[in-house]
Motif scaffolding. Structure first.
Motif, PDB file in Angstrom:
ATOM      1  N   LEU B   9       0.839  -1.192   0.000  1.00  0.00           N
ATOM      2  CA  LEU B   9       0.000   0.000   0.000  1.00  0.00           C
ATOM      3  C   LEU B   9       0.879   1.247   0.000  1.00  0.00           C
ATOM      4  CD1 LEU B   9      -2.509  -1.170   2.757  1.00  0.00           C
ATOM      5  CD2 LEU B   9      -2.783  -1.330   0.278  1.00  0.00           C
ATOM      6  N   ASP B  10       0.354   2.328  -0.588  1.00  0.00           N
ATOM      7  CA  ASP B  10       1.041   3.620  -0.501  1.00  0.00           C
ATOM      8  C   ASP B  10       0.676   4.226   0.856  1.00  0.00           C
ATOM      9  OD1 ASP B  10       2.087   6.130  -0.657  1.00  0.00           O
ATOM     10  OD2 ASP B  10       1.196   6.640  -2.602  1.00  0.00           O
ATOM     11  N   LEU B  11       1.477   3.889   1.862  1.00  0.00           N
ATOM     12  CA  LEU B  11       1.150   4.301   3.229  1.00  0.00           C
ATOM     13  C   LEU B  11       1.134   5.814   3.387  1.00  0.00           C
ATOM     14  CD1 LEU B  11       3.214   1.658   5.239  1.00  0.00           C
ATOM     15  CD2 LEU B  11       0.821   1.573   4.585  1.00  0.00           C
ATOM     16  N   PHE B  12       1.849   6.504   2.503  1.00  0.00           N
ATOM     17  CA  PHE B  12       1.872   7.968   2.565  1.00  0.00           C
ATOM     18  C   PHE B  12       0.588   8.575   1.997  1.00  0.00           C
ATOM     19  CE2 PHE B  12       6.353   6.786   2.611  1.00  0.00           C
ATOM     20  CZ  PHE B  12       6.795   7.527   3.694  1.00  0.00           C
ATOM     21  N   ASP B  13      -0.217   7.756   1.362  1.00  0.00           N
ATOM     22  CA  ASP B  13      -1.462   8.255   0.769  1.00  0.00           C
ATOM     23  C   ASP B  13      -2.670   7.941   1.659  1.00  0.00           C
ATOM     24  OD1 ASP B  13      -2.649   9.626  -1.400  1.00  0.00           O
ATOM     25  OD2 ASP B  13      -3.451   7.739  -2.184  1.00  0.00           O
ATOM     26  N   ILE B  14      -2.470   7.072   2.655  1.00  0.00           N
ATOM     27  CA  ILE B  14      -3.574   6.617   3.512  1.00  0.00           C
ATOM     28  C   ILE B  14      -3.481   7.352   4.843  1.00  0.00           C
ATOM     29  CG2 ILE B  14      -4.542   4.605   4.701  1.00  0.00           C
ATOM     30  CD1 ILE B  14      -3.208   2.897   2.441  1.00  0.00           C
ATOM     31  N   GLN B  15      -4.587   7.927   5.294  1.00  0.00           N
ATOM     32  CA  GLN B  15      -4.522   8.676   6.556  1.00  0.00           C
ATOM     33  C   GLN B  15      -4.132   7.733   7.709  1.00  0.00           C
ATOM     34  OE1 GLN B  15      -6.867  11.972   7.710  1.00  0.00           O
ATOM     35  NE2 GLN B  15      -7.888  12.128   5.725  1.00  0.00           N
ATOM     36  N   GLY B  16      -3.378   8.306   8.637  1.00  0.00           N
ATOM     37  CA  GLY B  16      -2.730   7.514   9.678  1.00  0.00           C
ATOM     38  C   GLY B  16      -3.667   6.853  10.665  1.00  0.00           C
ATOM     39  N   ASN B  17      -4.842   7.456  10.901  1.00  0.00           N
ATOM     40  CA  ASN B  17      -5.740   6.833  11.884  1.00  0.00           C
ATOM     41  C   ASN B  17      -6.317   5.517  11.368  1.00  0.00           C
ATOM     42  OD1 ASN B  17      -7.118   8.354   9.978  1.00  0.00           O
ATOM     43  ND2 ASN B  17      -8.741   8.997  11.373  1.00  0.00           N
ATOM     44  N   THR B  56       0.022  10.490   8.091  1.00  0.00           N
ATOM     45  CA  THR B  56      -0.233   9.369   7.177  1.00  0.00           C
ATOM     46  C   THR B  56      -0.024   8.043   7.905  1.00  0.00           C
ATOM     47  OG1 THR B  56       2.025   9.033   6.405  1.00  0.00           O
ATOM     48  CG2 THR B  56       0.766  10.810   5.346  1.00  0.00           C
ATOM     49  N   SER B  57      -0.206   6.957   7.168  1.00  0.00           N
ATOM     50  CA  SER B  57      -0.029   5.625   7.752  1.00  0.00           C
ATOM     51  C   SER B  57       1.427   5.153   7.709  1.00  0.00           C
ATOM     52  CB  SER B  57      -0.919   4.603   7.025  1.00  0.00           C
ATOM     53  OG  SER B  57      -2.261   4.756   7.428  1.00  0.00           O
ATOM     54  N   ALA B  58       2.337   5.984   7.209  1.00  0.00           N
ATOM     55  CA  ALA B  58       3.750   5.584   7.181  1.00  0.00           C
ATOM     56  C   ALA B  58       4.221   5.283   8.604  1.00  0.00           C
ATOM     57  CB  ALA B  58       4.589   6.704   6.575  1.00  0.00           C
ATOM     58  N   ARG B  59       5.027   4.216   8.730  1.00  0.00           N
ATOM     59  CA  ARG B  59       5.428   3.840  10.093  1.00  0.00           C
ATOM     60  C   ARG B  59       6.487   4.799  10.625  1.00  0.00           C
ATOM     61  NH1 ARG B  59       8.192  -1.910   8.722  1.00  0.00           N
ATOM     62  NH2 ARG B  59       9.632  -1.211   7.130  1.00  0.00           N
ATOM     63  N   TRP B  60       6.508   4.933  11.936  1.00  0.00           N
ATOM     64  CA  TRP B  60       7.433   5.867  12.573  1.00  0.00           C
ATOM     65  C   TRP B  60       8.767   5.178  12.825  1.00  0.00           C
ATOM     66  CZ3 TRP B  60       3.326   7.808  16.612  1.00  0.00           C
ATOM     67  CH2 TRP B  60       2.336   8.507  15.908  1.00  0.00           C
ATOM     68  N   THR B  61       9.831   5.785  12.329  1.00  0.00           N
ATOM     69  CA  THR B  61      11.141   5.167  12.446  1.00  0.00           C
ATOM     70  C   THR B  61      12.211   6.251  12.412  1.00  0.00           C
ATOM     71  OG1 THR B  61      12.725   3.741  11.319  1.00  0.00           O
ATOM     72  CG2 THR B  61      11.127   4.803   9.927  1.00  0.00           C
ATOM     73  N   ASN B  62      13.388   5.918  12.929  1.00  0.00           N
ATOM     74  CA  ASN B  62      14.530   6.826  12.819  1.00  0.00           C
ATOM     75  C   ASN B  62      15.404   6.474  11.621  1.00  0.00           C
ATOM     76  OD1 ASN B  62      13.826   8.257  15.143  1.00  0.00           O
ATOM     77  ND2 ASN B  62      14.748   6.659  16.429  1.00  0.00           N
ATOM     78  N   ASP B  63      15.007   5.411  10.916  1.00  0.00           N
ATOM     79  CA  ASP B  63      15.776   4.948   9.769  1.00  0.00           C
ATOM     80  C   ASP B  63      15.342   5.723   8.524  1.00  0.00           C
ATOM     81  OD1 ASP B  63      16.981   3.664   7.708  1.00  0.00           O
ATOM     82  OD2 ASP B  63      16.072   1.700   8.075  1.00  0.00           O
ATOM     83  N   TYR B 214      -6.408  -7.331  11.419  1.00  0.00           N
ATOM     84  CA  TYR B 214      -5.110  -7.337  10.756  1.00  0.00           C
ATOM     85  C   TYR B 214      -5.364  -7.631   9.288  1.00  0.00           C
ATOM     86  CZ  TYR B 214      -0.211  -8.269   9.830  1.00  0.00           C
ATOM     87  OH  TYR B 214       1.065  -8.218   9.321  1.00  0.00           O
ATOM     88  N   PHE B 215      -4.867  -6.750   8.407  1.00  0.00           N
ATOM     89  CA  PHE B 215      -5.186  -6.957   6.991  1.00  0.00           C
ATOM     90  C   PHE B 215      -3.963  -6.806   6.101  1.00  0.00           C
ATOM     91  CE2 PHE B 215      -6.334  -2.571   8.139  1.00  0.00           C
ATOM     92  CZ  PHE B 215      -5.674  -1.822   7.179  1.00  0.00           C
ATOM     93  N   LYS B 216      -4.107  -7.248   4.867  1.00  0.00           N
ATOM     94  CA  LYS B 216      -2.998  -7.254   3.909  1.00  0.00           C
ATOM     95  C   LYS B 216      -2.492  -5.836   3.665  1.00  0.00           C
ATOM     96  CE  LYS B 216      -4.157 -11.395   1.278  1.00  0.00           C
ATOM     97  NZ  LYS B 216      -4.716 -11.898   0.006  1.00  0.00           N
ATOM     98  N   GLY B 217      -1.182  -5.690   3.683  1.00  0.00           N
ATOM     99  CA  GLY B 217      -0.573  -4.372   3.489  1.00  0.00           C
ATOM    100  C   GLY B 217      -0.072  -3.781   4.789  1.00  0.00           C
ATOM    101  N   MET B 218      -0.483  -4.384   5.929  1.00  0.00           N
ATOM    102  CA  MET B 218       0.016  -3.904   7.226  1.00  0.00           C
ATOM    103  C   MET B 218       1.463  -4.361   7.396  1.00  0.00           C
ATOM    104  SD  MET B 218      -3.002  -4.280  10.024  1.00  0.00           S
ATOM    105  CE  MET B 218      -3.908  -2.799  10.477  1.00  0.00           C
ATOM    106  N   LEU B 219       2.250  -3.520   8.048  1.00  0.00           N
ATOM    107  CA  LEU B 219       3.648  -3.842   8.304  1.00  0.00           C
ATOM    108  C   LEU B 219       3.782  -4.344   9.737  1.00  0.00           C
ATOM    109  CD1 LEU B 219       5.256  -0.656   6.738  1.00  0.00           C
ATOM    110  CD2 LEU B 219       4.972  -2.889   5.677  1.00  0.00           C
ATOM    111  N   PRO B 220       4.895  -5.013  10.046  1.00  0.00           N
ATOM    112  CA  PRO B 220       5.100  -5.453  11.429  1.00  0.00           C
ATOM    113  C   PRO B 220       4.940  -4.269  12.389  1.00  0.00           C
ATOM    114  CG  PRO B 220       6.823  -6.328  10.009  1.00  0.00           C
ATOM    115  CD  PRO B 220       5.990  -5.405   9.157  1.00  0.00           C
TER     116      PRO B 220
END
Lengths: 214, 553
Positions: B9-17, B56-63, B214-220
């Protein structure tokens, strides 16, 4: 333009289709795919479209393929590895000349849109743009049918003349021979049928307003 | 073009909530703003200006090299729209008409389906939902770890509202805080324990929000397939006798649900695209959200536990657990019918959560997350296959009603997946408690801000509410309602006149051949105080709404 069985050049016209993979990256919190879409949505329309400035374009279309369409049961779950920028254009002339004209007339826009695609960083000038496009070109067989294979200026002039001549007929249908001849001479002098540069329709004209300002 | 099978999924296109549970990441302070668009042009300008603030739905990371990652924000904000908002923003009529009816009608209009009667009747809702010259168009939610960060984001949004010069208005004085003072927002927050530490408990004392789809496109890190997914059709089950659906504690028993149950523009459990507005880009990567303010009658709940708990063989805590299907500490009855076992696993989960909270280095964080997942699977990874008659977890217990986990299928060979009857009724749950309460609180401001996110409000939230919470037929429980959330007939009408035939009953089946216990005179413990149906557009659609370039032709 009649259907072409392939995208190979014919004598007078060409149909080009390309699919360019968009990098799976992001700038800030915006994916490259969204940035490509925004760059395209920011194009002006009709006569002001950047594609209207590209010589000999009959019809051009940009779109983004996010994924392959799921075709319901029974099915396999195929997905694209990235979104693709698709560009399809039908034009008069040969591919290299057309792409050179495209690059010369809209290279800022080209870089705005394509900078997010794999491999585009190698494009620095018209020659490298041509090389890139040829790499991402696909063979297709359906093209816009709505024009003959004449050059764009010839087609625009023909459309202009057809429109003006219709007006001429409406205005002069009941006149005497002498009056008609005089009117026709005026028509000929005003519309300059043999002069392609103008007056004529403007490339990209989306309505009859202002089409014949040359 | 090359293809592969994994959903990306384009996580940057999907709202984070939609895909992130901010509360689980420590964002336990929330504020909800309700706005009306008075002027279309300035409304669109506002939408354009607020877009950079949308999480957005992008995961939060320092990487920085993570293609799906972004840095953790100081506060989150998300925006959604009612049908009338889309109209006001100038969406073409063909696009407006392509939205589902229930969305256009809204929560107030759907009150008969939702059972919002008596004390839950819209005429008793908060003024913001209940004043004729007020029309909620936009809901903006803000979440943060602390009030300073929340206020900072709130003030940013306020200044954007001010820039519209009245083109967008924030409802002023339409809500009341705990002291009855009129305010311009709804706050919500995690409830603290006696030591002042935030908890996941709601006002009745239950640990809440444990299980989410839990659905397809979700990240760990976005959820758990164990219990969160559907029963894996490839695991044991299909064509085998009822009761044999695989061990629910194992990941192999479960499979991710299809994305299209929750996000438009993707394949769903019916193996087709969910109904989506026109043009498809308008709906893609968007979803629908139900916002519902639920008041909790804490005093009534505690009275019920005291009175009936004195008589019920399992005592007060036993009764509370049978209502919910979990002990109040969250341990599921299906696996932990014994209170002591439940306490042990809940203590282990709490300890793992503490380690997560104090972990600093990447190694510590990874180890703490792994430990938590190992414990938490006992909280999510269960089903009712060894408890088909409800001796452990009653058929009418809240968590069994809202997610039967494969226990409804009479003959699993007849279905594509062993949990087919539940797979199309799942909802993503968001929200936090609001207000503070004492054990005796009935009147006042305290309850839960409940949000349900799904692709189809009618099939998912409305069905679950109407058929599974406010009715019992699918569980062979006739007209028995959910003891905690059901719209039990109150004993008095709004004028204080007594109502005959109070219907609040619940059968608690006996375990191991013991006799059942019949609970009666269950009051209406939860009341609706307002809400509506919202469309959560993708970031692409948000931009297109702002520019007014949506073309359905």
């Amino acid at each position: 333009m009649p259907n072409r069985s392939t995208s190979k050049n014919s004598e007078r016209a060409y149909g080009l289709s390309i699919y360019c993979p968009i990098k799976n990256e992001h700038e800030g919190d915006v994916s490259f795919t969204s940035l490509v879409r925004t760059a395209l949505q920011d194009f002006k329309e009709d006569e002001d479209s950047p594609m209207a400035k590209v010589p000999n374009t009959y019809l051009a279309r940009f779109f983004i393929v996010d994924d392959v369409i799921f075709e319901s049961f029974p099915h396999t779950n195929d997905h694209l590895q990235s979104a693709y920028l698709a560009f399809s254009t039908n034009f008069h002339g040969n591919l290299d000349e057309y792409l050179t004209g495209m690059y010369e007339n809209m290279n800022t826009k080209i870089h705005n849109v394509w900078q997010y695609c794999y491999g585009f960083e190698k494009v620095k000038d018209a020659a490298s743009f041509i090389a890139y496009i040829k790499k991402v070109q696909v063979e297709t067989s359906y093209f816009f049918v709505g024009s003959n294979d004449d050059s764009l200026p010839e087609q625009l002039k023909s459309l202009y003349l057809k429109q003006e001549f219709s007006k001429f007929v409406f205005a002069n249908q009941s006149k005497s021979d002498d009056e008609l001849l005089a009117a026709y001479k005026e028509f000929d002098a005003r519309t300059k049928p043999a002069v392609l540069e103008g007056p004529t329709w403007r490339a990209g004209a989306g309505s009859l307003k202002n089409v014949n300002k040359g | 073009m090359s293809t592969k099978r994994e959903t990306k999924l384009d996580l940057f296109d999907i709202q984070g909530n939609i895909m992130q549970n901010f509360a689980e990441k420590g964002f336990i302070k929330a504020r909800y703003l309700f706005l009306e668009i008075k002027n279309g042009n300035r409304g669109r300008e506002f939408v354009t200006k607020i877009k950079p603030l949308i999480t957005t739905s992008a995961r939060w990371t320092n990487d920085a090299s993570d293609p799906y990652g972004t840095t953790e924000p100081s506060a989150t904000s998300n925006i959604s729209f009612t049908y009338n908002a889309l109209k006001k923003l100038g969406l073409p009529i063909l696009s407006l008409h392509s939205f589902p009816d229930e969305f256009a009608i809204g929560m107030r209009g759907r009150r008969a389906i939702l059972g919002d009667n008596y004390s839950s009747d819209p005429e008793n809702w908060d003024p913001v939902w209940n004043t004729h010259d007020v029309e909620v168009h936009m809901l903006i939610s803000i979440e943060a770890k602390n009030m300073d960060n929340l206020e900072e984001r709130y003030n940013k949004i306020l200044s954007l509202v001010a820039e519209t010069n009245g083109g967008v208005i924030l409802f002023d004085g339409s809500l009341k805080d705990e002291d009855g003072k009129e305010i311009t927002y709804q706050d919500a927050h995690a409830l603290d324990n006696e030591a002042g530490q935030p908890t996941a408990k709601e006002h009745f004392g239950y640990t809440d929000g444990i299980s989410n789809p839990y659905f397809k496109g979700m990240l760990p890190g976005m959820g758990s397939v164990i219990g969160g997914g559907k029963k894996n059709p490839k695991a044991l089950g299909i064509g085998e006798p009822k009761g044999n659906q695989g061990n629910p504690i194992l990941a192999s028993t479960w499979a991710p649900l299809e994305t299209g149950e929750f996000i438009l523009g993707h394949e769903d459990e019916a193996q087709e695209y969910p109904a989506c507005p026109t043009p498809p880009l308008l709906g893609k990567n968007g979803s629908f959200m139900v916002y519902r303010k639920l008041h909790e009658n804490v005093g009534m709940f505690n009275d019920m536990l005291e009175k009936t708990g004195a008589d019920y063989p399992g005592g007060k805590e036993g009764l509370a657990s049978k209502f919910a299907g979990r002990w109040r500490n969250g341990a599921p009855l299906a696996t932990f019918p014994n209170e002591e076992d439940g306490k042990k696993i809940a203590a282990a989960r709490e300890a793992a959560q503490y380690k997560q909270a104090v972990a600093k280095t990447p190694e510590e964080i990874a180890a703490a997350n792994a430990e938590f997942e190992e414990v938490n699977k006992h909280f999510t990874g269960f089903d009712f296959q060894k408890d088909l008659h409800g001796g452990k977890c009653p058929l009418g217990a809240h968590i069994r009603r809202v997610n039967p986990r494969g226990s409804l299928e009479e003959d699993s060979a007849s279905y594509n997946t062993p949990s087919a009857l539940a797979d199309r009724r799942r909802i993503i749950r968001r929200g936090l408690p609001y207000g503070t309460s004492t054990p005796n609180s009935n009147t006042g401001e305290h309850g839960i801000i409940f949000m349900a996110i799904q692709a189809n409000i009618k099939r998912q939230f409305e069905f679950v509410t109407q058929q599974w919470m406010n009715y019992g037929s699918d569980f062979k429980l006739a007209n028995e309602k959910d003891a905690l959330l059901g719209n039990q007939t109150p004993d008095k009408d709004k004028d204080g006149n007594p109502i005959e035939n109070v219907d609040g009953t619940m059968v608690i089946p006996g375990d191991d051949g013991k006799v059942p216990y019949f609970v009666s005179q269950i009051p209406r413990m939860i009341e609706t105080r307002g809400g509506d149906y919202f469309f959560i557009p993708s970031l692409t659609t948000l931009e297109m709404l702002g520019k007014r370039i949506i073309d359905p032709t």
